[in-house]
Design an enzyme around this catalytic site. Structure first.
Site, PDB file in Angstrom:
ATOM      1  N   ARG A 216       0.771  -1.694  -0.225  1.00 60.47           N
ATOM      2  CA  ARG A 216      -0.183  -0.020  -0.372  1.00 60.47           C
ATOM      3  C   ARG A 216       0.593   1.048  -0.159  1.00 60.47           C
ATOM      4  NH1 ARG A 216      -1.859  -3.129  -1.096  1.00 60.47           N
ATOM      5  NH2 ARG A 216      -3.849  -4.527  -0.409  1.00 60.47           N
TER       6      ARG A 216
ATOM      7  N   SER B 219     -11.688   0.945   2.370  1.00 62.52           N
ATOM      8  CA  SER B 219     -10.586  -0.032   3.940  1.00 62.52           C
ATOM      9  C   SER B 219     -10.524   1.201   4.871  1.00 62.52           C
ATOM     10  CB  SER B 219      -9.417  -0.853   3.697  1.00 62.52           C
ATOM     11  OG  SER B 219     -10.365  -2.443   3.593  1.00 62.52           O
TER      12      SER B 219
ATOM     13  N   GLU C 208      -5.724   4.627   5.391  1.00 62.01           N
ATOM     14  CA  GLU C 208      -5.348   4.353   4.552  1.00 62.01           C
ATOM     15  C   GLU C 208      -6.102   5.614   3.426  1.00 62.01           C
ATOM     16  OE1 GLU C 208      -6.017   1.422   1.004  1.00 62.01           O
ATOM     17  OE2 GLU C 208      -6.154   0.570   2.855  1.00 62.01           O
TER      18      GLU C 208
END
Length: 351
Positions: free
Chosen positions: A160, A239, A343
């Site tokens: 990520r 998320s 995130e």
């Protein structure tokens, strides 16, 4: 190129949150993108780049500067090489590659947002990450004031993360190149256990491309991760927290906290990561800390379908969402000694 002033930003995000932009520009060509960015930089005007708005949390006060919405289009296929304009709708692009019989991104179906955002976050799901198929990224380098092409290695991808995320004010993605696989209508090997179980195959086996995509869409929809204007469980940024990656000492301390709290038989999810580290599940942590599906009584709540999604139930403000996010983050830290990291990108706000 369209230009609006005092323009609402909430409709441009999947959370439907955020105040107005002093100036909103929608660019439909790479030249318009570069022109807008260069003018803002030279004029000292704050700049916010928006694609599909699926990974943004914008403050209630809005953005006092120029918001550039990238709406470029372009889907170019040459054999197994694919080039996408940054503004292409990602989930549509995935569908087109499946229709063309090419494997490599089929398990990334249903992810909201634009193609240009995928390398920034190194978007991944169900055993696939874009870093495994991206060959190059064409971007405008704001520091050098020129368009550059970065190879996969130069993008510095990790979980990520990427060079673009590490230096968010330097690059504006214009186009993304991928190399896919012609596997005679078959998917890439299915790596994710949940997908393999749902398909009735072993991990590492292949299935029909269309079947793999359909199964992923079905799984995502069951978790509220496919956009539906009528379903508030999908009014999220996906998320909200990344899965923690723990150093060996951190992981041992974490296990001790788990056993103290839940009993010695409890075993949290654990996946090997680089440099001897261990990745665990943010969703598991949130749930075991007491924040179950549907948690909350206000206008921002945890999704009834997935503990990782913080949702706007229709009348929330950004501050409502942040209050919930802080409660979850602090509760997990208190229970397990692990710090959750958001995130989505924060604009004018912070946890």
């Amino acid at each position: 190129m369209q230009e609006l002033h005092d323009a609402p930003l909430a409709p441009l995000t999947t959370l439907r949150l955020g105040g107005p932009a002093r100036r909103l520009v929608e660019a439909t060509t790479d030249d318009e993108v570069v022109e807008t960015v260069r003018a803002a930089d030279r004029g000292g005007v704050p700049l916010l780049i928006v694609g599909g708005g699926s990974n943004l949390v914008i403050g209630d006060q809005g953005f006092d500067g120029t918001v550039l919405r990238i709406a470029t289009t372009g889907f170019e296929l040459d054999g197994t090489d694919l080039t996408l304009a940054a503004g292409e709708v990602w989930t549509d692009a995935v569908a087109h590659t499946v229709e063309a019989g090419l494997a490599g991104i089929e398990c990334l179906a249903g992810i909201p947002g634009s193609a240009g955002a995928t390398p920034i976050q190194n978007v991944g799901a169900y055993g696939q990450e874009v870093s495994s198929t991206i060959t190059e990224v064409t971007a405008y380098d704001r520091r050098a004031e020129e368009t550059v092409v970065l190879t996969n290695a130069e993008c510095a991808f990790s979980y990520r993360h990427s060079r673009f995320k590490a230096d968010p004010d330097r690059y504006v993605v214009l186009r993304v190149g991928f190399r896919l696989e012609d596997a005679n209508g078959q998917s890439a090997p299915v790596r994710y256990a949940e997908v393999a179980r749902s398909l009735g195959v072993g991990q590492g086996e292949r299935v029909e491309l269309a079947l793999a995509r359909e199964k992923v869409l079905e799984l995502r929809a069951g978790k509220g991760m496919v956009l539906d204007p009528a379903d508030h469980d999908t009014w999220s940024a996906g998320s909200f927290f990344t899965n923690p990656v723990l150093e060996p000492g951190q992981y041992e301390a974490f296990l001790a906290r788990v056993h103290d709290r839940l009993g010695p038989e409890s075993a949290p999810p654990a996946y090997p990561a680089a440099d001897g580290r261990t990745k665990t599940s943010a969703a598991w942590l949130i749930d075991r800390a007491g924040f179950t599906k549907g948690y909350g009584t206000g206008p921002a709540r945890i999704s009834t379908k997935h503990t990782l999604a913080l949702t706007n139930r229709g009348a929330a403000k950004t501050e409502d969402l942040l209050t919930l996010a802080r409660e979850v983050r602090d509760g997990v830290r208190e229970a397990f000694g692990v710090e959750l990291v958001n995130e989505p990108v924060m604009v004018g706000v912070a946890l």
